[in-house]
Design a protein around this motif. Structure first.
Motif, short mmCIF file in Angstrom:
data_model
loop_
_atom_site.label_atom_id
_atom_site.label_comp_id
_atom_site.label_asym_id
_atom_site.label_seq_id
_atom_site.Cartn_x
_atom_site.Cartn_y
_atom_site.Cartn_z
N SER A 462 51.51 49.24 47.94
CA SER A 462 50.28 49.64 47.26
C SER A 462 50.40 49.27 45.80
N GLY A 463 49.25 49.01 45.19
CA GLY A 463 49.26 48.64 43.78
C GLY A 463 47.87 48.19 43.35
N ARG A 464 47.77 47.83 42.07
CA ARG A 464 46.52 47.35 41.52
C ARG A 464 46.61 45.86 41.24
N VAL A 465 45.48 45.18 41.53
CA VAL A 465 45.41 43.73 41.37
C VAL A 465 44.20 43.40 40.51
N ARG A 466 44.39 42.55 39.52
CA ARG A 466 43.28 42.12 38.66
C ARG A 466 42.76 40.79 39.21
N LEU A 467 41.45 40.77 39.50
CA LEU A 467 40.81 39.60 40.10
C LEU A 467 39.73 39.06 39.18
N THR A 468 39.40 37.80 39.39
CA THR A 468 38.27 37.17 38.69
C THR A 468 37.30 36.64 39.73
N ARG A 469 36.09 37.18 39.74
CA ARG A 469 35.09 36.74 40.71
C ARG A 469 34.60 35.33 40.36
N PRO A 470 33.95 34.66 41.32
CA PRO A 470 33.51 33.28 41.07
C PRO A 470 32.61 33.15 39.85
N GLU A 471 31.80 34.19 39.54
CA GLU A 471 30.92 34.08 38.39
C GLU A 471 31.64 34.42 37.09
N GLY A 472 32.94 34.70 37.14
CA GLY A 472 33.72 34.95 35.94
C GLY A 472 33.95 36.41 35.63
N GLU A 473 33.38 37.33 36.36
CA GLU A 473 33.54 38.76 36.10
C GLU A 473 34.92 39.21 36.55
N GLU A 474 35.59 40.01 35.70
CA GLU A 474 36.91 40.52 36.02
C GLU A 474 36.78 41.85 36.76
N VAL A 475 37.61 42.02 37.79
CA VAL A 475 37.58 43.22 38.64
C VAL A 475 39.01 43.71 38.80
N VAL A 476 39.17 45.02 38.76
CA VAL A 476 40.48 45.63 39.04
C VAL A 476 40.36 46.32 40.39
N ALA A 477 41.23 45.94 41.33
CA ALA A 477 41.17 46.49 42.69
C ALA A 477 42.49 47.19 43.00
N GLU A 478 42.37 48.33 43.65
CA GLU A 478 43.54 49.06 44.12
C GLU A 478 43.73 48.73 45.59
N ALA A 479 44.91 48.29 45.99
CA ALA A 479 45.16 47.81 47.35
C ALA A 479 46.25 48.63 48.02
N PHE A 480 46.11 48.77 49.35
CA PHE A 480 47.12 49.43 50.17
C PHE A 480 47.27 48.61 51.44
N ILE A 481 48.49 48.14 51.71
CA ILE A 481 48.76 47.29 52.87
C ILE A 481 49.78 47.98 53.75
#
Length: 760
Positions: A462-481
């Motif tokens: 588990s952890g947080r991942v910083r993503l960049t959407r195709p339109e350039g917007e930054e998103v912080v997502a919390e993931a659990f695998i």
């Protein structure tokens, strides 16, 4: 006929027809009769001839025949008449003539009319035999069809005289008996049967009457080969006008195969009756009116009855009685009427004990001889457990598909197998329509090498991942695998849960900002009070000294500087108190429209000439609870800041409107004042100020409401203008929203709770 105008002819005298009675006979004979002389000039025509050639009365008399009939018909008669004149003998033949464009068959007779042994004229007679010849042709064709039907059909055909002797047999019967038809003719019907059967058959034939002319019977016949065949006969007695039997017509069939099939059918019925009784599926048969005609124990059990007899005893339409939803039964009947069959039709029914059940029905419509519905038969299977499982599965699927959190299932080799729409929305901003290959590529940030190694060891991550959407917007997502194991404990898949934390992090950031502003406000309030206590004796004593000092005293100038500096410090203290909401104010019901118009009017002189002021204020009164002076200060601060952001000129818009709900957080917007989540529901007044100036980057927008924060040059601003706006709006239960970006101008929106119009 070719009609022409009549003309006088110098013709020889007409021949003597003998007597007047013969002319009368010819006039009324049905044959078309005409007389021509040796020059082929018409001398007599009867009524039938006029009607045949559609002549206008008898105006053709005295005219050449060639002018009164069609050329082809004239040529044929001319040749035949010359032969009659030459021989003096009558002639007769069948010919085809074209009359009125229609081919017809005639029996033509040409008779020479003699005077003194010399032919003086020729009498022609045309008898129409078209219908006669057609009847003959149809009779011959019917005879051929009848002969072909009798000789070529597979059934046995025999004709008997009144003494039961065979007068005709077809080839099929001769082949069956193994003898030519000539040998069979003259023999008695049934002569090859045992005497007892032959006598019984003769008695039945003799018993036929006009009221009951038909009888049926069966018998066994031993072929010359020793094989036994079973024959079925239908015999009809044909009566003459006197009511006596003129002959018998017998039609027979070799039903050996049918007889064998009947025996097999009897055994099959017993077998299928056993299947019917012990089938796990409900088998039914009901009549056109819906009444149950037959059902097996399984159907009775499915419907909650103890036995089929209980089902049969209940009268009326069974389907209507057990229906849970009328639309299911109506759809079943519609499909049955349209297709004649229904396959796997699912319908909900009510059992006898009141519980509902689901059935899967297969049925077919059985029609009678007039193509009307006779009955419906089929089978029903209880699928209640399956429907319940499907419902639970669909509920789970709907929950996963509609979940706000992303859910992804990957294989053991980390290939995408499923992703719900929320995952597409979180990582790509889509609505669940992104192609599978693109979605799989967006899994890469979640499945780094280190994560794959942990999962390969059977561990969770588990952890947080910083993503960049195709339109350039930054998103912080919390993931659990987590790994997914089968019944034997072997990992078969991995499940990834993803939650968009961007909004929550923004809330946390805004909360920290609000807490910081709150703390600064408390500090500013305390500092302002202490600072005010310090300023009061300085300003008071300085003004007292100045009042006692002569005008030419050189100390007046520095003491004046002290007074002016103290007054600026006093204004700064007042702004600090406003920010901390500790200043004096007069709060009441305030109509914003007039205040906005008055403030904008006062500001026109303070705004550079290159800035165009645009005002949008509705006519309807918008009332809030506020201090007019403070609202004037809010609007003034916002407008001056907007004007200063456009040194090269532009449009400064001030607007006022009513909105039906409090504002909600928006991407790229900074909020100040009361927290948006705590704003009371209801209508709000929206006051906005927008400019087309240079705009502000996100880092500056986040700090503009902090006290003493300013981007202006030293001496051009205190940094307390927007801090005061924040404090004033927050004290009235409102909020301030800011949207800005470099090069795109800025928009400040002030939301205040709106009072009802009845209060204003």
């Amino acid at each position: 006929m070719i009609p022409v105008a009549p003309r006088p002819l110098a013709a020889p005298p007409a021949p003597d027809l003998g007597n007047l009675d013969l002319a009368q006979v010819l006039e009324h004979t049905p044959a078309a009769t005409f007389v021509v002389d040796t020059d082929f000039v018409l001398r007599f025509v009867n009524r039938a001839y006029i009607e045949l050639h559609d002549l206008a009365g008898r105006q053709c008399l005295g005219r050449p025949l060639a002018e009164c009939v069609e050329a082809g018909n004239y040529a044929r008669f001319h040749a035949a008449a010359l032969a009659v004149m030459a021989t003096g003998a009558a002639s007769q033949e069948e010919i085809q003539l074209s009359i009125g464009g229609r081919e017809r068959c005639f029996l033509t007779t040409r008779v020479p009319l003699l005077t003194g042994g010399v032919v003086r004229a020729v009498c022609g007679m045309l008898t129409d035999i078209t219908d006669h010849r057609r009847t003959e042709r149809e009779l011959r064709a019917s005879h051929r069809r009848y002969a072909a039907m009798v000789e070529d059909q597979t059934e046995l055909v025999v004709r008997l005289d009144p003494q039961h002797r065979r007068v005709f047999v077809n080839q099929n019967l001769a082949r069956l008996f193994g003898e030519p038809p000539e040998v069979l003719l003259g023999g008695f019907f049934g002569d090859r049967l045992p005497e007892a059967e032959a006598s019984a058959m003769r008695r039945r034939l003799l018993a036929l009457t006009l009221r009951s002319p038909v009888c049926d019977f069966r018998h066994e016949y031993a072929l010359p080969s020793g094989e036994t065949r079973r024959l079925s006969w239908t015999v009809r007695a044909i009566f003459d006008e006197a009511g006596r039997i003129g002959e018998y017509q017998a039609m027979g069939r070799d039903v050996s195969a049918v007889w064998q099939m009947e025996r097999e059918l009897s055994r099959s019925e017993a077998k299928y009756r056993d299947i019917f009784e012990h089938s796990a599926e409900g088998i039914f048969q009901f009549q056109a009116n819906g009444a149950m005609a037959a059902c097996n124990p399984a159907l009775a059990r499915i419907l909650g009855y103890a036995s089929p007899d209980e089902v049969m005893r209940e009268q009326g339409d069974l389907f209507q009685r057990i229906e849970a939803r009328p639309e299911d039964r109506l759809e079943f009947l519609r499909l049955l009427a349209k297709n004649g069959r229904v396959y796997d039709h699912e319908m909900q029914v009510v059992r006898r004990d009141g519980r509902t059940a689901w059935l899967s029905v297969n049925a077919r419509a059985v029609l009678d001889g007039e193509d009307r519905l006779d009955r419906v038969e089929g089978a029903a299977r209880d699928i209640t457990d399956r429907k319940r499982a499907e419902g639970e599965r669909m509920l789970l699927v709907s929950a996963v598909d509609q979940s706000a959190e992303g859910l992804v299932i990957v294989s053991r080799d980390f290939r995408l197998e499923y992703a719900n729409p929320a995952f597409d929305q979180i990582v790509g901003g889509g609505q669940g329509t992104t192609a599978r290959g693109e979605l799989e590529s967006r899994l890469t940030p979640f499945l780094s090498d280190s994560v794959r190694k942990m999962l390969g060891l059977g561990l969770r991550w588990s952890g947080r991942v910083r993503l960049t959407r195709p339109e350039g917007e930054e998103v912080v997502a919390e993931a659990f695998i987590s790994p997914v194991r089968d019944g034997s404990g072997i990992v078969v898949n991995y499940i990834l849960l993803v939650r968009d934390m961007t909004y929550e992090l923004g809330l946390e950031r805004r909360l920290r900002q609000a807490e910081k502003l709150e703390a600064i406000g408390v500090l500013a309030g305390g500092v302002a009070h202490d600072f005010n206590n310090i300023l009061t004796p300085i300003l008071l004593n300085t003004e007292m000294i100045l009042s006692d000092m002569p005008p030419d005293n050189p100390l007046r100038q520095p003491l004046g500087d002290v007074v002016r500096a103290s007054e600026r410090a006093r204004d700064l203290v007042r702004q600090l108190l406003t920010f901390s909401r500790q200043g004096e104010r007069t709060v009441g019901e305030l109509t914003l429209g007039p205040l906005v118009k008055e403030t904008v009017k006062l500001l026109r002189g303070s705004i550079p000439a290159g800035v165009e002021l645009s005002l949008r204020v509705p006519d309807a009164p918008l009332c809030v609870t506020a201090d007019p002076t403070q609202m004037h200060q809010v609007l003034t601060n916002l407008c001056l800041n907007a004007a200063q952001a456009m040194p090269g000129g532009g449009v400064l818009e001030v607007g006022l409107a009513a909105v039906s709900a409090p504002p909600r957080p928006k991407s790229g917007t900074i909020a100040a004042g009361a927290p948006l989540a705590r704003l009371a529901p209801g209508q709000y007044a929206r006051l906005w100020v927008s400019d087309v100036g240079h705009g502000m980057p996100a880092g500056i927008v986040e700090r503009i409401f902090e006290p003493f924060f300013t981007t202006k040059k030293p001496g051009q601003g205190t940094g307390m203008g927007l801090a005061a706006v924040h404090g004033i709006v927050k004290s009235y239960g409102g909020a301030v929203l800011v949207s800005s970006a470099p090069g795109q101008g800025s928009l400040f929106e002030v939301y205040l709770p709106l009072l009802s119009q009845s209060v204003c």
